[in-house]
Motif scaffolding. Structure first.
Motif, PDB file in Angstrom:
ATOM      1  N   VAL A  93       0.836  -1.203   0.000  1.00 39.06           N
ATOM      2  CA  VAL A  93       0.000   0.000   0.000  1.00 39.06           C
ATOM      3  C   VAL A  93       0.872   1.255   0.000  1.00 39.06           C
ATOM      4  CG1 VAL A  93      -1.687   1.323   1.349  1.00 39.06           C
ATOM      5  CG2 VAL A  93      -1.953  -1.153   1.103  1.00 39.06           C
TER       6      VAL A  93
ATOM      7  N   ALA B 152       1.072   5.149  -2.050  1.00 39.23           N
ATOM      8  CA  ALA B 152       0.595   6.230  -1.189  1.00 39.23           C
ATOM      9  C   ALA B 152       1.062   7.581  -1.719  1.00 39.23           C
ATOM     10  CB  ALA B 152       1.108   6.020   0.232  1.00 39.23           C
ATOM     11  N   PRO B 153       0.307   8.639  -1.463  1.00 41.52           N
ATOM     12  CA  PRO B 153       0.728   9.962  -1.936  1.00 41.52           C
ATOM     13  C   PRO B 153       1.989  10.432  -1.231  1.00 41.52           C
ATOM     14  CG  PRO B 153      -1.185  10.142  -0.489  1.00 41.52           C
ATOM     15  CD  PRO B 153      -0.985   8.684  -0.744  1.00 41.52           C
TER      16      PRO B 153
ATOM     17  N   ARG C  43       1.525   8.714  -7.309  1.00 40.52           N
ATOM     18  CA  ARG C  43       1.959   9.185  -5.993  1.00 40.52           C
ATOM     19  C   ARG C  43       2.020  10.708  -5.921  1.00 40.52           C
ATOM     20  NH1 ARG C  43       6.652   7.073  -2.917  1.00 40.52           N
ATOM     21  NH2 ARG C  43       5.242   7.738  -1.269  1.00 40.52           N
TER      22      ARG C  43
ATOM     23  N   PRO D 148      -5.536  14.731  -5.312  1.00 40.25           N
ATOM     24  CA  PRO D 148      -6.719  13.855  -5.196  1.00 40.25           C
ATOM     25  C   PRO D 148      -7.735  14.019  -6.317  1.00 40.25           C
ATOM     26  CG  PRO D 148      -6.140  14.737  -3.051  1.00 40.25           C
ATOM     27  CD  PRO D 148      -5.243  15.428  -4.041  1.00 40.25           C
TER      28      PRO D 148
ATOM     29  N   GLY E 267      -4.223   6.293 -11.446  1.00 41.81           N
ATOM     30  CA  GLY E 267      -4.487   5.131 -10.602  1.00 41.81           C
ATOM     31  C   GLY E 267      -5.016   3.961 -11.395  1.00 41.81           C
TER      32      GLY E 267
ATOM     33  N   VAL F 267      -4.230  -2.646  -4.783  1.00 44.40           N
ATOM     34  CA  VAL F 267      -4.030  -1.483  -3.921  1.00 44.40           C
ATOM     35  C   VAL F 267      -4.135  -0.184  -4.721  1.00 44.40           C
ATOM     36  CG1 VAL F 267      -2.698  -2.756  -2.204  1.00 44.40           C
ATOM     37  CG2 VAL F 267      -1.485  -1.624  -4.075  1.00 44.40           C
TER      38      VAL F 267
ATOM     39  N   GLU G 240      -7.817   0.393  -4.917  1.00 45.53           N
ATOM     40  CA  GLU G 240      -8.353   0.832  -3.626  1.00 45.53           C
ATOM     41  C   GLU G 240      -8.169   2.331  -3.449  1.00 45.53           C
ATOM     42  OE1 GLU G 240      -6.604  -1.417  -0.477  1.00 45.53           O
ATOM     43  OE2 GLU G 240      -7.492  -3.312  -1.148  1.00 45.53           O
ATOM     44  N   ARG G 241      -6.975   2.823  -3.781  1.00 43.03           N
ATOM     45  CA  ARG G 241      -6.738   4.259  -3.642  1.00 43.03           C
ATOM     46  C   ARG G 241      -7.590   5.048  -4.632  1.00 43.03           C
ATOM     47  NH1 ARG G 241      -1.735   8.142  -4.742  1.00 43.03           N
ATOM     48  NH2 ARG G 241      -2.766   9.981  -3.904  1.00 43.03           N
ATOM     49  N   THR G 242      -7.673   4.558  -5.860  1.00 43.68           N
ATOM     50  CA  THR G 242      -8.436   5.261  -6.899  1.00 43.68           C
ATOM     51  C   THR G 242      -9.915   5.322  -6.558  1.00 43.68           C
ATOM     52  OG1 THR G 242      -6.848   4.519  -8.566  1.00 43.68           O
ATOM     53  CG2 THR G 242      -8.988   5.283  -9.357  1.00 43.68           C
TER      54      THR G 242
ATOM     55  N   GLY H 214     -11.328   4.831  -3.714  1.00 43.82           N
ATOM     56  CA  GLY H 214     -11.576   5.531  -2.461  1.00 43.82           C
ATOM     57  C   GLY H 214     -11.809   7.014  -2.680  1.00 43.82           C
ATOM     58  N   LEU H 215     -11.180   7.572  -3.714  1.00 42.84           N
ATOM     59  CA  LEU H 215     -11.337   8.994  -4.033  1.00 42.84           C
ATOM     60  C   LEU H 215     -12.357   9.239  -5.140  1.00 42.84           C
ATOM     61  CD1 LEU H 215      -7.545   9.917  -3.963  1.00 42.84           C
ATOM     62  CD2 LEU H 215      -9.274  10.715  -2.339  1.00 42.84           C
TER      63      LEU H 215
END
Length: 348
Positions: free
Chosen positions: A161, A165-166, A265, A269, A276, A294, A297-299, A301-302
């Protein structure tokens, strides 16, 4: 759930298989149940799920895991649970039953905890003692083969993850300022477009194609984009024809994964969706299902409604092998991308 297709590894013992699993997933699993698909003695695929909470019925998750393995054309599977027996045993039993129900032979069912493994199917004390058998993956030839092939096993899923991460601190401030400049530049580009260019669509695509090709040229030369170049690329890819051009030029190459990881990264947002999804696509094409998961998940999530990310998430959850969609994406008409079934000629 994580599903991963990787280069084949030969296994001849439970210890070999346990040594292979982290390289199939990309990280060392914990509190997990893993189903490993085999043809003959060759591992071809692995799918992982978190252990359910004690009060949760593991059957639905087990059926889904078995369905994913079945779609790989496997002949047999081995189930490996990671964790204490009170949590592992119900999940391993459920997965064994689900695999049998779809017609797969269960070669073994193992539990792994604290450097020891136990078999649920072996009752011979000589080879499967009650206290378990110690194993050392660092001396396994499977580990050596995986490392030689360039495969990596991170310490845990959190380390994976962290790879998407950013950035933070001064790097985050620099990315934010660069994105503000890129948005002003984008507004000027649209304002200066000729009247015949409705909403600046042609100008945006021309600028986007140039930015993508330059980014990929720089990546091939081992050069990193600066903050303004990353920001310009991300705001241009909010225009779908630009995103689709990047998608057409993305595959499972190491350089594609490296490029989109770096861009993701450093993306703000509001513009994170395209890089992503492109990282997820590149990782899926490379058989790195855990990295794809993962990234998604990040993509999501936003941007929970981003269609490309939702499509890739569905493919990943159903365990669709990348080879099933060789040649995808293909262009039908300008601005439209459709999946195409595998062809003899392979991917364009």
């Amino acid at each position: 759930m994580t599903s991963t297709e990787r280069p084949q590894l030969a296994v001849r013992s439970p210890a070999d298989l346990i040594a292979a699993v982290p390289y199939l997933l990309g990280f060392h699993p914990a509190d997990s149940v893993v189903a490993v698909a085999l043809r003959g003695r060759q591992i071809i695929f692995a799918a992982r799920a978190d252990l359910p909470e004690p009060s949760t019925d593991p059957l639905d998750r087990a059926r889904h895991l078995a369905g994913v393995i079945h779609r790989q054309g496997a002949e047999a599977a081995t189930v490996v649970g990671y964790g204490p027996p009170d949590r592992v045993t119900p999940s391993v039993d459920a997965v064994r039953a689900a695999l049998t129900a779809v017609g797969l032979e269960v070669l073994d069912a193992l539990r792994v905890t604290d450097g020891r493994w136990w078999s649920y199917l072996c009752t011979e004390a000589e080879c499967c003692p009650p206290e378990g058998r110690r194993y050392d993956p660092t001396v396994s030839r499977v580990t050596a083969s995986a490392v030689f092939a360039g495969q990596v096993a991170l310490p845990d899923r959190a380390a994976l993850v962290a790879q998407v991460a950013p950035v933070d601190g001064p790097a985050r401030d620099a990315a934010r300022a660069a994105t503000a400049r890129a948005e002003r530049r984008l507004a000027e580009l649209v304002e200066q477009a000729p009247e015949s260019d409705l909403l600046g669509a042609r100008s945006l695509r021309t600028a986007g194609v140039a930015a993508i090709r330059e980014a990929q040229r720089r990546q091939r030369r081992g050069e990193r984009l600066d903050d303004d170049e990353v920001a310009w690329l991300t705001v241009l890819m909010t225009h779908l024809p630009v995103r689709d051009h990047a998608w057409e030029r993305t595959d499972g190459r190491d350089r594609d994964i490296a490029l989109w990881t770096d861009v993701l990264r450093r993306a703000e947002p509001e513009v994170v969706a395209a890089p992503g999804a492109l990282l997820a696509f590149a990782a899926w094409r490379a058989g790195q299902g855990a990295l794809a998961a993962v990234a998604l998940e990040r993509t999501l999530g936003l941007h929970p409604d981003y269609s490309l990310a939702l499509l890739l998430d569905d493919l990943l959850r159903r365990g669709v092998p990348p080879a099933e969609l060789d040649g995808w994406p293909s262009v039908g008409m300008p601005g439209v991308i459709r999946p195409r079934k595998r062809s003899r000629r392979g991917r364009r």
